[in-house]
Motif scaffolding. Structure first.
Motif, PDB file in Angstrom:
ATOM      1  N   THR A   1      14.074  63.673  -1.782  1.00  9.10           N
ATOM      2  CA  THR A   1      14.029  62.203  -1.724  1.00  9.10           C
ATOM      3  C   THR A   1      13.349  61.813  -0.402  1.00  9.10           C
ATOM      4  O   THR A   1      13.625  62.431   0.643  1.00  9.10           O
ATOM      5  CB  THR A   1      15.441  61.601  -1.770  1.00  9.10           C
ATOM      6  N   PRO A   2      12.459  60.838  -0.407  1.00 11.29           N
ATOM      7  CA  PRO A   2      11.952  60.118  -1.583  1.00 11.29           C
ATOM      8  C   PRO A   2      11.029  61.004  -2.401  1.00 11.29           C
ATOM      9  O   PRO A   2      10.839  62.174  -2.069  1.00 11.29           O
ATOM     10  CB  PRO A   2      11.176  58.949  -0.959  1.00 11.29           C
ATOM     11  N   GLY A   3      10.404  60.390  -3.458  1.00 10.64           N
ATOM     12  CA  GLY A   3       9.503  61.162  -4.307  1.00 10.64           C
ATOM     13  C   GLY A   3       8.263  61.614  -3.543  1.00 10.64           C
ATOM     14  O   GLY A   3       8.016  61.224  -2.397  1.00 10.64           O
ATOM     15  N   LEU A   4       7.463  62.455  -4.227  1.00 12.56           N
ATOM     16  CA  LEU A   4       6.312  63.059  -3.568  1.00 12.56           C
ATOM     17  C   LEU A   4       5.311  62.003  -3.071  1.00 12.56           C
ATOM     18  O   LEU A   4       4.887  62.037  -1.915  1.00 12.56           O
ATOM     19  CB  LEU A   4       5.615  64.021  -4.546  1.00 12.56           C
ATOM     20  N   ILE A   5       4.942  61.088  -3.959  1.00  9.83           N
ATOM     21  CA  ILE A   5       3.927  60.097  -3.562  1.00  9.83           C
ATOM     22  C   ILE A   5       4.462  59.141  -2.500  1.00  9.83           C
ATOM     23  O   ILE A   5       3.761  58.873  -1.515  1.00  9.83           O
ATOM     24  CB  ILE A   5       3.412  59.352  -4.809  1.00  9.83           C
ATOM     25  N   PRO A   6       5.681  58.587  -2.612  1.00 11.63           N
ATOM     26  CA  PRO A   6       6.191  57.762  -1.509  1.00 11.63           C
ATOM     27  C   PRO A   6       6.267  58.530  -0.192  1.00 11.63           C
ATOM     28  O   PRO A   6       6.006  57.970   0.868  1.00 11.63           O
ATOM     29  CB  PRO A   6       7.585  57.346  -1.991  1.00 11.63           C
ATOM     30  N   LYS A   7       6.632  59.821  -0.275  1.00 12.03           N
ATOM     31  CA  LYS A   7       6.751  60.611   0.939  1.00 12.03           C
ATOM     32  C   LYS A   7       5.398  60.868   1.582  1.00 12.03           C
ATOM     33  O   LYS A   7       5.269  60.925   2.806  1.00 12.03           O
ATOM     34  CB  LYS A   7       7.445  61.945   0.590  1.00 12.03           C
ATOM     35  N   ARG A   8       4.394  61.034   0.757  1.00 15.61           N
ATOM     36  CA  ARG A   8       3.051  61.336   1.271  1.00 15.61           C
ATOM     37  C   ARG A   8       2.115  60.112   1.179  1.00 15.61           C
ATOM     38  O   ARG A   8       0.922  60.267   1.036  1.00 15.61           O
ATOM     39  CB  ARG A   8       2.446  62.493   0.474  1.00 15.61           C
ATOM     40  N   ARG A   9       2.689  58.900   1.230  1.00 18.57           N
ATOM     41  CA  ARG A   9       1.866  57.714   1.051  1.00 18.57           C
ATOM     42  C   ARG A   9       0.770  57.624   2.121  1.00 18.57           C
ATOM     43  O   ARG A   9      -0.377  57.278   1.813  1.00 18.57           O
ATOM     44  CB  ARG A   9       2.727  56.454   1.113  1.00 18.57           C
ATOM     45  N   ASP A  10       1.097  57.894   3.373  1.00 16.82           N
ATOM     46  CA  ASP A  10       0.099  57.808   4.439  1.00 16.82           C
ATOM     47  C   ASP A  10      -1.070  58.751   4.181  1.00 16.82           C
ATOM     48  O   ASP A  10      -2.240  58.373   4.332  1.00 16.82           O
ATOM     49  CB  ASP A  10       0.739  58.125   5.795  1.00 16.82           C
ATOM     50  N   GLU A  11      -0.750  60.000   3.797  1.00 18.65           N
ATOM     51  CA  GLU A  11      -1.809  60.967   3.513  1.00 18.65           C
ATOM     52  C   GLU A  11      -2.630  60.529   2.300  1.00 18.65           C
ATOM     53  O   GLU A  11      -3.856  60.657   2.280  1.00 18.65           O
ATOM     54  CB  GLU A  11      -1.200  62.351   3.271  1.00 18.65           C
ATOM     55  N   LEU A  12      -1.927  59.988   1.270  1.00 19.95           N
ATOM     56  CA  LEU A  12      -2.613  59.515   0.076  1.00 19.95           C
ATOM     57  C   LEU A  12      -3.554  58.357   0.418  1.00 19.95           C
ATOM     58  O   LEU A  12      -4.707  58.323  -0.039  1.00 19.95           O
ATOM     59  CB  LEU A  12      -1.585  59.075  -0.971  1.00 19.95           C
ATOM     60  N   ALA A  13      -3.065  57.397   1.231  1.00 21.52           N
ATOM     61  CA  ALA A  13      -3.876  56.250   1.610  1.00 21.52           C
ATOM     62  C   ALA A  13      -5.095  56.685   2.417  1.00 21.52           C
ATOM     63  O   ALA A  13      -6.215  56.207   2.200  1.00 21.52           O
ATOM     64  CB  ALA A  13      -3.030  55.255   2.415  1.00 21.52           C
ATOM     65  N   MET A  14      -4.889  57.608   3.352  1.00 23.01           N
ATOM     66  CA  MET A  14      -5.995  58.093   4.161  1.00 23.01           C
ATOM     67  C   MET A  14      -7.040  58.815   3.307  1.00 23.01           C
ATOM     68  O   MET A  14      -8.251  58.595   3.442  1.00 23.01           O
ATOM     69  CB  MET A  14      -5.472  59.016   5.263  1.00 23.01           C
ATOM     70  N   GLN A  15      -6.561  59.659   2.404  1.00 22.49           N
ATOM     71  CA  GLN A  15      -7.474  60.397   1.548  1.00 22.49           C
ATOM     72  C   GLN A  15      -8.208  59.467   0.582  1.00 22.49           C
ATOM     73  O   GLN A  15      -9.401  59.636   0.314  1.00 22.49           O
ATOM     74  CB  GLN A  15      -6.702  61.458   0.759  1.00 22.49           C
ATOM     75  N   LEU A  16      -7.494  58.470   0.079  1.00 23.63           N
ATOM     76  CA  LEU A  16      -8.128  57.504  -0.816  1.00 23.63           C
ATOM     77  C   LEU A  16      -9.204  56.709  -0.082  1.00 23.63           C
ATOM     78  O   LEU A  16     -10.280  56.442  -0.622  1.00 23.63           O
ATOM     79  CB  LEU A  16      -7.062  56.553  -1.389  1.00 23.63           C
ATOM     80  N   GLY A  17      -8.919  56.312   1.190  1.00 22.87           N
ATOM     81  CA  GLY A  17      -9.911  55.598   1.990  1.00 22.87           C
ATOM     82  C   GLY A  17     -11.151  56.431   2.218  1.00 22.87           C
ATOM     83  O   GLY A  17     -12.289  55.943   2.103  1.00 22.87           O
ATOM     84  N   LYS A  18     -10.979  57.711   2.538  1.00 24.87           N
ATOM     85  CA  LYS A  18     -12.123  58.602   2.734  1.00 24.87           C
ATOM     86  C   LYS A  18     -12.910  58.779   1.442  1.00 24.87           C
ATOM     87  O   LYS A  18     -14.147  58.833   1.458  1.00 24.87           O
ATOM     88  CB  LYS A  18     -11.639  59.960   3.244  1.00 24.87           C
ATOM     89  N   THR A  19     -12.179  58.892   0.337  1.00 25.79           N
ATOM     90  CA  THR A  19     -12.865  59.050  -0.960  1.00 25.79           C
ATOM     91  C   THR A  19     -13.721  57.830  -1.283  1.00 25.79           C
ATOM     92  O   THR A  19     -14.861  57.952  -1.746  1.00 25.79           O
ATOM     93  CB  THR A  19     -11.828  59.262  -2.078  1.00 25.79           C
ATOM     94  N   VAL A  20     -13.158  56.635  -1.022  1.00 30.61           N
ATOM     95  CA  VAL A  20     -13.896  55.398  -1.312  1.00 30.61           C
ATOM     96  C   VAL A  20     -15.161  55.316  -0.457  1.00 30.61           C
ATOM     97  O   VAL A  20     -16.243  54.995  -0.956  1.00 30.61           O
ATOM     98  CB  VAL A  20     -12.989  54.167  -1.070  1.00 30.61           C
ATOM     99  N   THR A  21     -15.043  55.578   0.843  1.00 26.87           N
ATOM    100  CA  THR A  21     -16.206  55.439   1.731  1.00 26.87           C
ATOM    101  C   THR A  21     -17.214  56.571   1.554  1.00 26.87           C
ATOM    102  O   THR A  21     -18.415  56.363   1.725  1.00 26.87           O
ATOM    103  CB  THR A  21     -15.746  55.398   3.200  1.00 26.87           C
ATOM    104  N   ASN A  22     -16.734  57.776   1.200  1.00 32.80           N
ATOM    105  CA  ASN A  22     -17.652  58.917   1.102  1.00 32.80           C
ATOM    106  C   ASN A  22     -18.316  59.044  -0.259  1.00 32.80           C
ATOM    107  O   ASN A  22     -19.427  59.599  -0.363  1.00 32.80           O
ATOM    108  CB  ASN A  22     -16.903  60.212   1.424  1.00 32.80           C
ATOM    109  N   TYR A  23     -17.648  58.521  -1.301  1.00 37.34           N
ATOM    110  CA  TYR A  23     -18.178  58.752  -2.644  1.00 37.34           C
ATOM    111  C   TYR A  23     -18.372  57.482  -3.483  1.00 37.34           C
ATOM    112  O   TYR A  23     -19.139  57.498  -4.436  1.00 37.34           O
ATOM    113  CB  TYR A  23     -17.255  59.708  -3.414  1.00 37.34           C
ATOM    114  N   LEU A  24     -17.652  56.416  -3.146  1.00 36.76           N
ATOM    115  CA  LEU A  24     -17.751  55.196  -3.967  1.00 36.76           C
ATOM    116  C   LEU A  24     -18.605  54.127  -3.297  1.00 36.76           C
ATOM    117  O   LEU A  24     -19.678  53.774  -3.792  1.00 36.76           O
ATOM    118  CB  LEU A  24     -16.345  54.655  -4.264  1.00 36.76           C
ATOM    119  N   LEU A  25     -18.135  53.593  -2.186  1.00 42.60           N
ATOM    120  CA  LEU A  25     -18.838  52.502  -1.500  1.00 42.60           C
ATOM    121  C   LEU A  25     -19.708  53.056  -0.376  1.00 42.60           C
ATOM    122  O   LEU A  25     -19.498  52.780   0.809  1.00 42.60           O
ATOM    123  CB  LEU A  25     -17.825  51.490  -0.956  1.00 42.60           C
ATOM    124  N   THR A  26     -20.700  53.825  -0.742  1.00 43.71           N
ATOM    125  CA  THR A  26     -21.633  54.401   0.229  1.00 43.71           C
ATOM    126  C   THR A  26     -22.846  53.490   0.389  1.00 43.71           C
ATOM    127  O   THR A  26     -23.143  52.665  -0.485  1.00 43.71           O
ATOM    128  CB  THR A  26     -22.091  55.790  -0.232  1.00 43.71           C
TER     129      THR A  26
END
Length: 390
Positions: free
Chosen positions: A54-79
């Motif tokens: 507890t908490p679940g995996l995604i709530p526990k790793r939210r910061d890492e998920l948000a950071m990785q999602l931001g990098k994915t958006v800037t590196n592969y989507l909104l380039t």
């Protein structure tokens, strides 16, 4: 025989029961694992002891998920290259040009708003009256300055030297003109009558002496002819030209020494100024001029801007956007924006986001877990049967 059939039937029920238990265990285990990705949303405690997982995996790793999602958006989507291919194309430039031109025509070039309306929008009210008042103030100032200039000093001080030189240069032509007109006048019947009247008046004023002279010369007509001929000879004489030219030149020199105020002492300055003011207001008519639209003064404005302004502005804007794209995106820090936004999401929204995309797949995973659990139960039953038979 019956015992054997009962035994076989009992084994079949056992096998089905083990398959059912395996399916329930497999399906529930996968379902629980999927749920544990998101739940619980926050850590659970028993006293000071935190419950494991507890908490679940995604709530526990939210910061890492948000950071990785931001990098994915800037590196592969909104380039920068994505923006160039999708937004900064020739087709988009044409569309932007058409849109800008349409808005210019709709709101400015072909608008029904008058110049007064535009000035009111800009906060400038009663412009016509204020402008007319200002024009009259400036006009009065200039007229008074002209009056002061013209009435201060002598003629030669007021008139520019070039004008005085040109005026003096025209005196010979004036002399020639005067003598020519004089000769023409004395040759005319009007001139002859004027000479006769002058002679009659002169002789009449002399009394007896005048009568004697009249008797001596005979009829006044002959005397008029003689005087007329002598006058014409006098006008044509070279000395007469010099005399008249010298007189005019001397008078011009004297005139230059006289004060202008003396020469213009009876001039109606106020009347002149009133006429100038009236003429200026009549020609200005600012109220009427400002109550017209921009299209009235510039009917070809729409065509001109469509050719010379809009394409240049849009091309410049697109060129600058292309050149500054990478720098601008870097300054925007989209990855930080995405990370901050994801971090502000409630976990329930993240859960709905993921499940909304993969709900069917998660259900299939649960079904697959149940299927594998059932197969494992069947295999276990077969293993048990093989063991008992041996």
């Amino acid at each position: 025989m019956i015992r054997k059939k009962v035994k076989q039937l009992g084994f079949l029920w056992t096998l089905l029961f083990m398959a059912l238990i395996g399916a329930l265990i497999g399906g529930f285990t996968n379902h629980l694992a999927i749920k544990m990705l998101f739940r619980p949303h926050e850590a659970k405690y028993i006293g000071k002891w935190r419950v494991p997982f507890t908490p679940g995996l995604i709530p526990k790793r939210r910061d890492e998920l948000a950071m990785q999602l931001g990098k994915t958006v800037t590196n592969y989507l909104l380039t920068p290259e994505t923006f160039r291919k999708k937004l900064l194309t020739d087709d988009m430039e044409k569309k932007a040009e058409s849109f800008l031109q349409q808005k210019l025509e709709q709101h400015i070039l072909l608008s029904d708003k008058t110049l007064t309306d535009w000035l009111d929008t800009a906060g400038a009210t009663n412009v016509a009256k204020k402008a007319e008042r200002k024009v009259l103030e400036v006009l009065d100032t200039q007229l008074n300055a002209v009056r002061a200039k013209l009435t201060t000093g002598s003629v030669e001080e007021v008139l520019p030297q070039k004008w005085r030189v040109e005026a003096a240069g025209r005196i010979p032509a004036i002399t020639t003109y005067i003598l020519g007109k004089s000769e023409h006048y004395f040759e005319s019947d009007e001139g002859k009558a004027m000479v006769g009247k002058m002679i009659d008046d002169f002789l009449a004023s002399k009394g007896t002496l005048g009568s004697m002279v009249n008797m001596f010369f005979g009829e006044s007509e002959s005397l008029v002819g003689k005087v007329q001929r002598e006058a014409l000879k006098f006008i044509a004489a070279p000395g007469t030209y010099d005399l008249v030219n010298t007189i005019i030149l001397n008078e011009w020199e004297k005139l230059q020494k006289r004060p202008v105020e003396e020469l213009l002492s009876g001039f109606d300055w106020d009347g002149l100024f009133d006429s100038v003011r009236s003429y200026a207001l009549k020609e200005l008519v600012l109220e009427d001029r400002l109550n017209k639209t921009l299209h009235d003064y510039w009917p070809g404005g729409s065509a001109w801007t469509a050719t010379n302004v809009t394409p240049v502005l849009i091309h410049f804007a697109f060129k600058q956007a292309e050149e500054q794209m990478e720098i601008s995106l870097r300054k925007l820090k989209i990855d930080d924006m995405v990370r901050e936004q994801v971090n502000t999401f409630p976990v329930a929204i993240l859960e709905d986001l993921v499940l909304g995309i993969s709900r069917r797949e998660f259900k299939m995973i649960t079904v697959l877990g149940a299927l594998l659990g059932g197969l494992i139960g069947i295999v276990q039953g077969l293993i048990v049967l093989a063991t008992n038979l041996s």
